[in-house]
Scaffold this motif. Structure first.
Motif, short mmCIF file in Angstrom:
data_model
loop_
_atom_site.label_atom_id
_atom_site.label_comp_id
_atom_site.label_asym_id
_atom_site.label_seq_id
_atom_site.Cartn_x
_atom_site.Cartn_y
_atom_site.Cartn_z
N ALA A 182 42.63 14.44 64.73
CA ALA A 182 41.67 13.79 65.61
C ALA A 182 40.20 14.40 65.84
O ALA A 182 39.23 13.67 65.93
N ASP A 183 40.17 15.47 65.59
CA ASP A 183 39.03 16.23 65.53
C ASP A 183 38.61 17.16 64.41
O ASP A 183 39.06 18.19 64.52
N ARG A 184 38.01 16.82 63.34
CA ARG A 184 37.73 17.48 62.38
C ARG A 184 37.00 19.31 62.97
O ARG A 184 37.04 20.08 62.14
N ARG A 185 36.26 18.98 63.91
CA ARG A 185 35.73 20.28 64.32
C ARG A 185 36.59 21.24 65.01
O ARG A 185 36.47 22.43 64.90
N ALA A 186 37.80 20.72 65.60
CA ALA A 186 38.58 21.47 66.30
C ALA A 186 39.70 22.18 65.57
O ALA A 186 40.09 21.54 64.40
#
Length: 154
Positions: free
Chosen positions: A97-101
């Motif tokens: 869902a969120d590549r940064r997380a």
């Protein structure tokens, strides 16, 4: 009354003054122990164990949520997580869902380590409180909870 006591301390009755002195001693001893734990080569620091324990209690968490749960800044938590990952205590995976997380999880080795630390600490607490009744321990917990609330308000 001790002539070296502060005016503020003179307004507090003797049992409460004794309690506050005991609390100061407890906090100083805990801080000293945390410092000693940090300097032991090959050992996890107190803060690293605290971080791993949060994962043990809550399960996998996003890095920012874990930092919040451990009352650490995201940068401090990230630095500690780097060390824990190198030691094989935790693993981090990106989410779709969120590549940064990144979701942080305890490894099996990490879980065993936290359980070992918890058992050792519980044994120390049991030994330290030997001879205290359940009522005495409950009363002490109630007093400490009230002092925690007081400090949290400020």
């Amino acid at each position: 009354m001790n002539r070296y006591r502060s005016t503020a301390a003179m307004d507090v009755d003797e049992p409460r003054e004794r309690l506050l002195e005991s609390l100061r001693g407890l906090l100083a001893a805990a801080a000293s122990r945390r410092g000693r734990d940090t300097r032991r080569p090959g050992e996890l620091s107190f803060a690293q164990i605290k971080l791993a324990r949060r994962l043990y209690e809550r399960g996998p968490l996003a890095g920012n949520r874990l930092a919040e749960a451990a009352h650490l800044s995201p940068s401090a938590a990230s630095e500690m997580l780097d060390g824990l990952e190198r030691l094989g205590v935790i693993s981090r995976e990106q989410t779709d869902a969120d590549r940064r997380a990144r979701i942080v999880s305890l490894t099996e080795e990490g879980r065993k380590l936290v359980e070992q630390k918890l058992r050792a600490f519980q044994a120390e607490v049991t030994e330290a409180l030997a001879g205290c009744t359940d009522d005495e321990v409950s009363a002490a917990a109630k007093v400490l909870d009230r002092l925690t609330e007081m400090f949290a308000r400020r």
